[in-house]
Design an enzyme around this catalytic site. Structure first.
Site, PDB file in Angstrom:
ATOM      1  N   ARG A  67       0.150  -0.706   0.150  1.00 42.44           N
ATOM      2  CA  ARG A  67       0.066  -0.440   0.044  1.00 42.44           C
ATOM      3  C   ARG A  67       0.318   1.644   0.187  1.00 42.44           C
ATOM      4  O   ARG A  67       1.360   1.124   0.795  1.00 42.44           O
ATOM      5  CB  ARG A  67      -1.124  -0.062   0.486  1.00 42.44           C
ATOM      6  CG  ARG A  67      -0.414  -0.193   2.517  1.00 42.44           C
ATOM      7  CD  ARG A  67      -1.568   0.255   3.841  1.00 42.44           C
ATOM      8  NE  ARG A  67      -0.956  -0.295   4.342  1.00 42.44           N
ATOM      9  CZ  ARG A  67      -1.798  -0.561   5.866  1.00 42.44           C
ATOM     10  NH1 ARG A  67      -2.765   0.191   5.927  1.00 42.44           N
ATOM     11  NH2 ARG A  67      -1.202  -0.613   6.902  1.00 42.44           N
ATOM     12  N   THR A  73      -1.374   7.287   0.325  1.00 42.37           N
ATOM     13  CA  THR A  73      -3.087   7.299  -0.432  1.00 42.37           C
ATOM     14  C   THR A  73      -3.792   6.488  -0.009  1.00 42.37           C
ATOM     15  O   THR A  73      -4.669   5.828  -0.009  1.00 42.37           O
ATOM     16  CB  THR A  73      -2.808   7.644  -1.719  1.00 42.37           C
ATOM     17  OG1 THR A  73      -2.005   6.475  -1.695  1.00 42.37           O
ATOM     18  CG2 THR A  73      -2.189   8.751  -2.371  1.00 42.37           C
ATOM     19  N   ASP A  94       0.816  -5.161  12.572  1.00 37.85           N
ATOM     20  CA  ASP A  94       0.868  -5.938  10.829  1.00 37.85           C
ATOM     21  C   ASP A  94       1.357  -7.608  10.956  1.00 37.85           C
ATOM     22  O   ASP A  94       2.755  -7.719  11.305  1.00 37.85           O
ATOM     23  CB  ASP A  94       2.488  -5.068  10.744  1.00 37.85           C
ATOM     24  CG  ASP A  94       3.061  -5.321   9.237  1.00 37.85           C
ATOM     25  OD1 ASP A  94       3.077  -6.468   8.646  1.00 37.85           O
ATOM     26  OD2 ASP A  94       3.113  -3.998   8.525  1.00 37.85           O
ATOM     27  N   ASP A 129       5.238  -8.781   9.931  1.00 38.89           N
ATOM     28  CA  ASP A 129       6.033  -8.494  10.534  1.00 38.89           C
ATOM     29  C   ASP A 129       5.836  -9.689  11.586  1.00 38.89           C
ATOM     30  O   ASP A 129       7.104 -10.116  11.911  1.00 38.89           O
ATOM     31  CB  ASP A 129       6.551  -7.031  10.973  1.00 38.89           C
ATOM     32  CG  ASP A 129       7.014  -5.702   9.891  1.00 38.89           C
ATOM     33  OD1 ASP A 129       7.343  -5.925   9.101  1.00 38.89           O
ATOM     34  OD2 ASP A 129       6.190  -4.889  10.599  1.00 38.89           O
TER      35      ASP A 129
END
Ligand code: URA
Length: 205
Positions: free
Chosen positions: A101, A105, A196, A199
């Site tokens: 991503r 934005t 995440d 991660d």
């Protein structure tokens, strides 16, 4: 709605292991794999079976076999669900969808897409964190461009904006998740979520 949230003690248990900030990558990967077994059971519930004869040691009876299946793992986090999918559906063909991503934005940017012919297969898209829905909706766009007609999505945690985005853009896609969480923070992370997923799977914190 196109969302099914699994209500099962094993799903809740492994989700809690995943949420716990103290869970290290090794245990995190096992918990993700074990939770995925429960997602696969639900996500394949409506897959149309192929009926045929099977001969037992005693007689011939009717048997049912799984149709062609394709899984598309959305990189990186979808890899955490892949082992369980391959284990439960050994004939599955596997595609990969690379999307990251744009941190400003929050829009998905494609960097890789490769999959098998999807025409008659039932497609499972592995996208554990359904946050804004941008990556999953993009992966479904790509799967449909490649001929997919029957698609389910496997998510660990879904958030209301992602569920809404999928309902708006792909109401035909059934989303199966272990939890529907409260919402998103300013950085579009799911709350309470589990952080995440990529991660945490791969120790890249
Ligand atoms: N992706 C993640 O890994 N976690 C989130 O909370 C949202 C998107």
């Amino acid at each position: 709605m196109n969302l099914t949230v699994i209500d099962h003690p094993l799903t809740s248990h492994y989700l809690t292991v995943l949420r716990d900030e103290k869970t290290e990558p090794e245990e995190f990967r096992s918990a993700a794999r074990r939770l995925t077994y429960t997602l696969v059971m639900e996500a394949t519930k409506q897959v149309p079976l192929i009926e045929g004869e099977v001969t037992t040691p005693l007689e011939t009876t009717t048997g049912y076999r799984m149709p062609d299946m394709v899984a598309i793992a959305v990189l990186r986090a979808g890899l955490g669900l892949l082992d369980a999918v391959i284990d439960m559906i050994p004939h599955v063909k596997v595609g990969f969808a690379g999307v990251q991503r744009d941190e400003e934005t929050i829009e998905p940017i494609e960097y890789y897409f490769k999959t098998a012919d999807l025409g008659s297969a039932h497609v499972l898209i592995l996208e554990p964190m359904l946050a804004t829905g941008g990556s999953l909706a993009w992966a479904v766009d790509k799967a449909k461009e490649n001929g997919a007609q029957s698609i389910s999505a496997l998510c660990v945690v879904a958030a209301p904006p992602g569920v809404q985005a999928m309902y708006d853009r792909h109401p035909d896609v059934r989303v199966v998740a272990a939890s529907l969480d409260r919402g998103l923070n300013d950085a579009a992370y799911i709350q309470p979520g589990l952080g995440d997923m990529g991660d945490r799977l791969f120790g890249t914190l």
